[in-house]
Design a protein around this motif. Structure first.
Motif, PDB file in Angstrom:
ATOM      1  N   VAL A  83       1.052  -1.056   0.587  1.00 57.81           N
ATOM      2  CA  VAL A  83       0.412   0.240   0.086  1.00 57.81           C
ATOM      3  C   VAL A  83       0.979   0.912  -0.415  1.00 57.81           C
ATOM      4  CG1 VAL A  83      -1.892   1.736   0.847  1.00 57.81           C
ATOM      5  CG2 VAL A  83      -1.716  -1.335   1.244  1.00 57.81           C
ATOM      6  N   GLU A  84       0.879   1.761  -0.733  1.00 57.31           N
ATOM      7  CA  GLU A  84       1.532   3.211  -0.761  1.00 57.31           C
ATOM      8  C   GLU A  84       0.617   4.486  -0.573  1.00 57.31           C
ATOM      9  OE1 GLU A  84       4.202   3.684  -4.458  1.00 57.31           O
ATOM     10  OE2 GLU A  84       3.633   2.003  -5.129  1.00 57.31           O
ATOM     11  N   THR A  85       1.123   4.888  -0.021  1.00 59.61           N
ATOM     12  CA  THR A  85       0.352   6.272   0.277  1.00 59.61           C
ATOM     13  C   THR A  85       1.247   7.412  -0.398  1.00 59.61           C
ATOM     14  OG1 THR A  85       2.105   6.771   2.659  1.00 59.61           O
ATOM     15  CG2 THR A  85      -0.291   5.251   2.580  1.00 59.61           C
ATOM     16  N   LYS A  86       0.547   9.159   0.287  1.00 64.90           N
ATOM     17  CA  LYS A  86       1.236  10.453  -0.344  1.00 64.90           C
ATOM     18  C   LYS A  86       0.063  11.512   0.852  1.00 64.90           C
ATOM     19  CE  LYS A  86      -2.474  11.728  -3.690  1.00 64.90           C
ATOM     20  NZ  LYS A  86      -2.677  12.006  -4.565  1.00 64.90           N
ATOM     21  N   ARG A  87       0.665  12.088   1.091  1.00 66.42           N
ATOM     22  CA  ARG A  87       0.652  13.347   2.021  1.00 66.42           C
ATOM     23  C   ARG A  87      -0.683  14.392   0.789  1.00 66.42           C
ATOM     24  NH1 ARG A  87       1.628  13.638   6.639  1.00 66.42           N
ATOM     25  NH2 ARG A  87       4.099  12.195   7.210  1.00 66.42           N
ATOM     26  N   ARG A  88      -1.672  14.753   2.427  1.00 62.91           N
ATOM     27  CA  ARG A  88      -2.255  15.239   1.284  1.00 62.91           C
ATOM     28  C   ARG A  88      -3.340  16.076   2.459  1.00 62.91           C
ATOM     29  NH1 ARG A  88      -8.119  15.486   0.961  1.00 62.91           N
ATOM     30  NH2 ARG A  88      -8.550  13.366   1.510  1.00 62.91           N
ATOM     31  N   VAL A  89      -3.855  17.374   2.519  1.00 58.66           N
ATOM     32  CA  VAL A  89      -4.412  18.094   3.570  1.00 58.66           C
ATOM     33  C   VAL A  89      -5.830  18.127   3.248  1.00 58.66           C
ATOM     34  CG1 VAL A  89      -4.268  20.260   4.325  1.00 58.66           C
ATOM     35  CG2 VAL A  89      -1.808  19.323   3.240  1.00 58.66           C
ATOM     36  N   LEU A  90      -6.455  17.858   5.121  1.00 58.68           N
ATOM     37  CA  LEU A  90      -7.639  18.213   4.375  1.00 58.68           C
ATOM     38  C   LEU A  90      -8.115  18.722   4.776  1.00 58.68           C
ATOM     39  CD1 LEU A  90      -8.759  14.929   7.363  1.00 58.68           C
ATOM     40  CD2 LEU A  90      -8.627  15.019   4.904  1.00 58.68           C
ATOM     41  N   ASP A  91      -9.137  19.359   4.102  1.00 60.26           N
ATOM     42  CA  ASP A  91      -9.909  20.936   4.456  1.00 60.26           C
ATOM     43  C   ASP A  91     -11.146  20.471   5.192  1.00 60.26           C
ATOM     44  OD1 ASP A  91     -11.553  23.088   3.553  1.00 60.26           O
ATOM     45  OD2 ASP A  91     -11.540  22.402   1.555  1.00 60.26           O
ATOM     46  N   PRO A  92     -11.096  21.469   6.043  1.00 59.37           N
ATOM     47  CA  PRO A  92     -11.928  21.802   7.014  1.00 59.37           C
ATOM     48  C   PRO A  92     -13.441  22.447   6.643  1.00 59.37           C
ATOM     49  CG  PRO A  92     -10.018  22.870   7.967  1.00 59.37           C
ATOM     50  CD  PRO A  92      -9.867  22.098   6.332  1.00 59.37           C
ATOM     51  N   THR A  93     -13.003  23.354   5.545  1.00 59.94           N
ATOM     52  CA  THR A  93     -14.577  23.951   5.201  1.00 59.94           C
ATOM     53  C   THR A  93     -15.594  22.843   4.369  1.00 59.94           C
ATOM     54  OG1 THR A  93     -14.040  24.816   3.460  1.00 59.94           O
ATOM     55  CG2 THR A  93     -13.209  26.089   4.640  1.00 59.94           C
ATOM     56  N   LYS A  94     -15.265  22.097   4.392  1.00 58.14           N
ATOM     57  CA  LYS A  94     -16.103  20.790   4.160  1.00 58.14           C
ATOM     58  C   LYS A  94     -15.818  19.435   4.827  1.00 58.14           C
ATOM     59  CE  LYS A  94     -13.536  19.196   0.006  1.00 58.14           C
ATOM     60  NZ  LYS A  94     -13.248  19.162  -1.560  1.00 58.14           N
ATOM     61  N   ILE A  95     -16.445  18.711   4.649  1.00 56.49           N
ATOM     62  CA  ILE A  95     -16.743  16.954   4.501  1.00 56.49           C
ATOM     63  C   ILE A  95     -15.764  16.365   3.795  1.00 56.49           C
ATOM     64  CG2 ILE A  95     -17.504  15.255   5.348  1.00 56.49           C
ATOM     65  CD1 ILE A  95     -20.073  16.140   5.031  1.00 56.49           C
ATOM     66  N   ASP A  96     -14.651  16.455   4.749  1.00 47.51           N
ATOM     67  CA  ASP A  96     -13.504  15.771   3.868  1.00 47.51           C
ATOM     68  C   ASP A  96     -12.929  14.629   4.730  1.00 47.51           C
ATOM     69  OD1 ASP A  96     -11.093  15.484   1.439  1.00 47.51           O
ATOM     70  OD2 ASP A  96     -10.317  17.420   2.482  1.00 47.51           O
ATOM     71  N   TRP A  97     -12.274  13.425   4.103  1.00 45.60           N
ATOM     72  CA  TRP A  97     -11.969  12.134   4.954  1.00 45.60           C
ATOM     73  C   TRP A  97     -10.660  11.322   4.492  1.00 45.60           C
ATOM     74  CZ3 TRP A  97     -16.515  12.081   2.437  1.00 45.60           C
ATOM     75  CH2 TRP A  97     -17.015  11.386   1.709  1.00 45.60           C
ATOM     76  N   ILE A  98     -10.250  10.383   4.962  1.00 46.43           N
ATOM     77  CA  ILE A  98      -9.066   9.648   4.169  1.00 46.43           C
ATOM     78  C   ILE A  98     -10.028   8.624   4.513  1.00 46.43           C
ATOM     79  CG2 ILE A  98      -7.126  11.136   4.279  1.00 46.43           C
ATOM     80  CD1 ILE A  98      -6.184   9.046   6.809  1.00 46.43           C
ATOM     81  N   SER A  99      -9.483   8.193   4.085  1.00 48.79           N
ATOM     82  CA  SER A  99      -9.720   6.020   3.446  1.00 48.79           C
ATOM     83  C   SER A  99      -9.025   5.071   4.367  1.00 48.79           C
ATOM     84  CB  SER A  99     -11.084   5.321   2.509  1.00 48.79           C
ATOM     85  OG  SER A  99     -11.924   6.220   1.549  1.00 48.79           O
ATOM     86  N   LYS A 100      -8.771   4.515   5.572  1.00 49.17           N
ATOM     87  CA  LYS A 100      -7.623   3.549   5.431  1.00 49.17           C
ATOM     88  C   LYS A 100      -9.096   1.521   5.347  1.00 49.17           C
ATOM     89  CE  LYS A 100      -5.751   6.770   8.965  1.00 49.17           C
ATOM     90  NZ  LYS A 100      -6.312   7.227  10.183  1.00 49.17           N
ATOM     91  N   MET A 101      -8.199   0.728   6.153  1.00 53.12           N
ATOM     92  CA  MET A 101      -8.241  -0.532   5.117  1.00 53.12           C
ATOM     93  C   MET A 101      -8.636  -0.621   6.892  1.00 53.12           C
ATOM     94  SD  MET A 101      -5.838  -2.345   2.945  1.00 53.12           S
ATOM     95  CE  MET A 101      -4.483  -1.628   2.823  1.00 53.12           C
ATOM     96  N   HIS A 102      -9.685  -2.006   6.875  1.00 48.13           N
ATOM     97  CA  HIS A 102     -10.151  -2.439   8.709  1.00 48.13           C
ATOM     98  C   HIS A 102     -10.802  -2.936   8.732  1.00 48.13           C
ATOM     99  CE1 HIS A 102     -13.153  -2.388  12.106  1.00 48.13           C
ATOM    100  NE2 HIS A 102     -11.997  -1.361  13.077  1.00 48.13           N
ATOM    101  N   SER A 103     -11.338  -4.261   7.357  1.00 47.58           N
ATOM    102  CA  SER A 103     -11.310  -5.677   7.623  1.00 47.58           C
ATOM    103  C   SER A 103     -11.750  -5.888   6.421  1.00 47.58           C
ATOM    104  CB  SER A 103     -11.894  -5.944   8.730  1.00 47.58           C
ATOM    105  OG  SER A 103     -13.951  -5.593   8.532  1.00 47.58           O
ATOM    106  N   GLY A 104     -12.357  -7.324   6.242  1.00 50.16           N
ATOM    107  CA  GLY A 104     -12.779  -7.738   4.703  1.00 50.16           C
ATOM    108  C   GLY A 104     -14.056  -6.979   4.154  1.00 50.16           C
ATOM    109  N   CYS A 105     -14.971  -6.580   5.309  1.00 49.83           N
ATOM    110  CA  CYS A 105     -16.350  -6.297   5.084  1.00 49.83           C
ATOM    111  C   CYS A 105     -16.431  -4.768   5.379  1.00 49.83           C
ATOM    112  CB  CYS A 105     -17.090  -6.756   5.817  1.00 49.83           C
ATOM    113  SG  CYS A 105     -17.245  -7.356   7.443  1.00 49.83           S
TER     114      CYS A 105
END
Length: 142
Positions: free
Chosen positions: A76-98
């Motif tokens: 899994v390769e990642t890159k830096r990103r800045v979240l924008d607090p003026t809107k709903i903004d998120w990153i996704s992370k792996m959790h489980s198979g479902c």
């Protein structure tokens, strides 16, 4: 809202700081064995004047940019990103198979129902944390 620096060469602007954002020097480099080494790929932006570091800033996150399954292990390769607090903004992370984790920010005037509309999984989900403009949501995907 003031424009804060996050990239190399930008002015910091945190609490009036006039420092220029730089890339940290890589210590204990092992590029001679296997380039690029993790010391270079994980180097952070920082301000030498006030000491701000991207790794310590809750708005500066690593987001998944690519997933490779060509070898014996998934990469899994990642890159830096800045979240924008003026809107709903998120990153996704792996959790489980479902399920997956959606972690991010939102304007504080929004309710949890409004945020959930944006991040809800195919089969629903639940907030693990919600408040002060930040959230962590477990989205059920399968």
């Amino acid at each position: 809202m003031e424009k804060l620096g996050y990239c190399e060469g930008e002015q910091c602007e945190r609490d009036g700081c006039s420092g220029i954002i730089e890339l940290e020097e890589a210590e204990d480099c092992s590029c001679h064995l296997s380039a690029p080494c993790h010391y270079h790929t994980d180097a952070d932006m920082w301000c030498p004047e006030c000491g701000w570091r991207a790794a310590d800033d809750p708005l500066c996150v690593r987001d998944i940019s690519a997933i490779s399954v060509g070898g014996p292990f998934a990469l899994v390769e990642t890159k830096r990103r800045v979240l924008d607090p003026t809107k709903i903004d998120w990153i996704s992370k792996m959790h489980s198979g479902c399920s997956m984790i959606k972690e991010g920010v939102y304007p504080e005037h929004l309710t949890w129902q409004e945020v959930e509309k944006e991040v809800k999984g195919t089969f629903g989900g639940r907030f693990e944390h919600f408040g002060n403009g930040k959230f962590k949501y477990i989205a059920y995907t399968d």
